[in-house]
Design a protein around this motif. Structure first.
Motif, PDB file in Angstrom:
ATOM      1  N   ASP A 125       0.823  -1.209   0.000  1.00  0.00           N
ATOM      2  CA  ASP A 125       0.000   0.000   0.000  1.00  0.00           C
ATOM      3  C   ASP A 125       0.858   1.261   0.000  1.00  0.00           C
ATOM      4  O   ASP A 125       0.548   2.243  -0.692  1.00  0.00           O
ATOM      5  N   ASP A 127       3.941   1.575  -1.172  1.00  0.00           N
ATOM      6  CA  ASP A 127       4.604   1.743  -2.472  1.00  0.00           C
ATOM      7  C   ASP A 127       3.643   2.324  -3.511  1.00  0.00           C
ATOM      8  O   ASP A 127       4.007   3.240  -4.270  1.00  0.00           O
ATOM      9  N   LYS A 128       2.432   1.839  -3.547  1.00  0.00           N
ATOM     10  CA  LYS A 128       1.452   2.371  -4.499  1.00  0.00           C
ATOM     11  C   LYS A 128       1.090   3.818  -4.155  1.00  0.00           C
ATOM     12  O   LYS A 128       0.909   4.654  -5.056  1.00  0.00           O
ATOM     13  N   ASP A 164      -4.979   4.543  -3.664  1.00  0.00           N
ATOM     14  CA  ASP A 164      -4.927   3.392  -4.565  1.00  0.00           C
ATOM     15  C   ASP A 164      -4.723   3.789  -6.020  1.00  0.00           C
ATOM     16  O   ASP A 164      -4.800   2.937  -6.910  1.00  0.00           O
ATOM     17  N   LYS A 165      -4.472   5.072  -6.282  1.00  0.00           N
ATOM     18  CA  LYS A 165      -4.144   5.587  -7.621  1.00  0.00           C
ATOM     19  C   LYS A 165      -5.280   5.333  -8.624  1.00  0.00           C
ATOM     20  O   LYS A 165      -5.044   5.034  -9.794  1.00  0.00           O
TER      21      LYS A 165
END
Length: 477
Positions: A125, A127-128, A164-165
């Motif tokens: 999470d 990294d995203k 979460d992009k």
């Protein structure tokens, strides 16, 4: 992991984050709240408050339910629920009973809190979330280019990606309503995410972007100020400030919020100042008001065609004002009070840290010039024709014997002393053909060099016919 409230949006280094999640490197410690109940022990039968406050980028803070009773501390990254689906990443700002007080302050009821906390943020999470934050700067510039191509009168000031992009919120400022439907279509095609447009005011934009005010400190709206009250020019008039828009305007282009900080104090002091006192009538003439010190309760008046100002206490001003209403004119303004002026203190600063002076380079340059002038004076000839004096006696070994007879031109007839034999040039015989100098007499019209003019006879000062061009007579051999 970096802190989530960074104004740059990229997340700072772990060394720059404190335990409570406020960043030290990127200046994103915005609206932090000190948990003054953290050191207190709760009762044994105490059930902790289930609502947690989570903060995101900028000054955005929201409340979430901790239904799973996850042990959370201030500064931890958590994955929370969103209204449009997916999840978002934020930092825990407050836990416990202090959250209840913050909800009361912001007029939020417990029934209004519907979103919940999913879990602590996992490394995947995080990294995203960092990848999404890295895209914000590039996305903002591309969206500005698209708005310029469509000729929309709006300014996109900030972009906030979801953890979460999958969604991005664009914050913009505009003077009126903007039809950005075509802009949303183009941005959705280029970014491949869900887009939300949110209009904010000038003060909200300054609070999100941050900056340094004219006082030298960080903006109040980006550090601790949460409610923005209207500021009018009357606040500057009550405080006797010049109505200069360049000085009264802040980073947002509006009037500074700090104009309201001392306004209540000025309003309380103005209650004792008499109103509508533009001039006072006396037998000497009309004295006009020049200046008012509301805190010292002194008013200065001046007669026409006089430069001196007369300070009067407020009690005397009210007395003369009442006399004028009754039709009575006093002889003069009355007894003048003495206004004490504090003497100007001259502070002597001492160089205790070893700092260099700003004029050290100029002083060094002047010293070098003086030294060069002294050297040139010592090397130059004296006006009486004598050789310059030496600094001290020369050693015996370096003295040269000048007892040999001298020639007519002042040169010694004998060979030079202390000259090696190998360096002496024998000028008795003819030189090789390559040399231009000959040992014997030079022929007439010969030149010393290729680029030199031929030798011309110099005029003799003792010759009466020196103005003529006739050469002097030849000397006998």
């Amino acid at each position: 992991m970096g802190c989530g409230s960074c104004s740059t949006g990229g997340g700072c280094s772990p060394a720059g984050c404190k335990s409570n999640g406020s960043c030290l490197t990127n200046g994103c410690s915005k609206l932090d709240v000190h948990d003054w109940l953290s050191h207190m022990d709760m009762p044994n039968n105490y059930k902790p408050f289930s609502i947690v406050e989570v903060k995101f980028k900028g000054s955005r803070k929201e409340f979430y339910h901790n239904n799973d009773n996850i042990y959370l501390e201030a500064g931890e990254l958590v994955a929370v629920e969103t209204t449009t689906g997916g999840y978002d990443i934020g930092h825990v700002s407050i836990t416990g009973e202090l959250v209840r007080m913050q909800m009361t302050k912001r007029h939020v009821k417990e029934a209004d809190v519907t979103k919940k906390i999913y879990r602590r943020a996992t490394p995947a999470d995080v990294d995203k979330w960092k990848m999404a934050k890295d895209l914000e700067w590039e996305t903002m510039h591309k969206s500005r280019t698209l708005a310029l191509e469509l000729k929309l009168s709006m300014k996109i000031s900030d972009v906030d990606y979801q953890g979460d992009k999958t969604k991005a919120t664009f914050y913009y400022t505009a003077e009126g309503r903007v039809d950005f439907r075509e802009l949303i279509k183009k941005m959705a095609e280029s970014f491949r995410i869900r887009i939300e447009m949110r209009q904010i005011g000038m003060r909200q934009e300054a609070s999100r972007l941050g900056g340094i005010g004219s006082c030298g400190r960080e903006l109040c709206c980006s550090t601790w100020l949460t409610d923005f009250k209207t500021v009018s020019t009357s606040a500057a008039r009550y405080q006797n400030l010049s109505l200069n828009t360049l000085k009264l305007a802040g980073q947002c282009g509006k009037l500074k919020c700090c104009l309201n900080y001392e306004l209540d104090t000025y309003m309380d002091a103005l209650k004792h100042i008499p109103d509508n006192v533009n001039f006072l009538k006396t037998e000497k003439g009309d004295a006009r008001l020049q200046k008012t010190d509301i805190f010292k309760k002194i008013m200065w008046f001046a007669y026409p065609r006089e430069e001196s100002w007369i300070p009067l206490p407020i009690s005397r001003v009210k007395e003369i004002q009442q006399m004028n209403r009754d039709g009575v004119l006093p002889e003069d303004l009355g007894e003048i009070i003495e206004v004490e002026t504090a003497p100007v203190k001259v502070l002597d600063y001492e160089n205790v840290v070893g700092q260099d002076s700003l004029t050290r380079l100029d002083e060094r340059r002047n010293n070098n010039k003086n030294k060069s002038k002294n050297k040139s004076r010592n090397k130059g000839p004296r006006p009486d024709g004598q050789a310059p004096a030496q600094a001290g006696p020369r050693p015996e070994g370096n003295r040269q014997q000048n007892n040999a007879p001298k020639r007519e031109g002042g040169q010694q007839a004998g060979p030079r002393p202390n000259r090696p034999e190998g360096n002496r040039q024998q000028n008795n015989g003819p030189k090789p053909e390559g040399n231009t100098q000959q040992a014997g007499p030079k022929p007439e019209g010969s030149n010393r060099g290729n680029n030199r003019k031929p030798n011309r006879p110099r005029p003799n000062p003792n010759n009466p016919n020196r103005n003529n061009n006739t050469p002097p007579p030849a000397r006998p051999e």
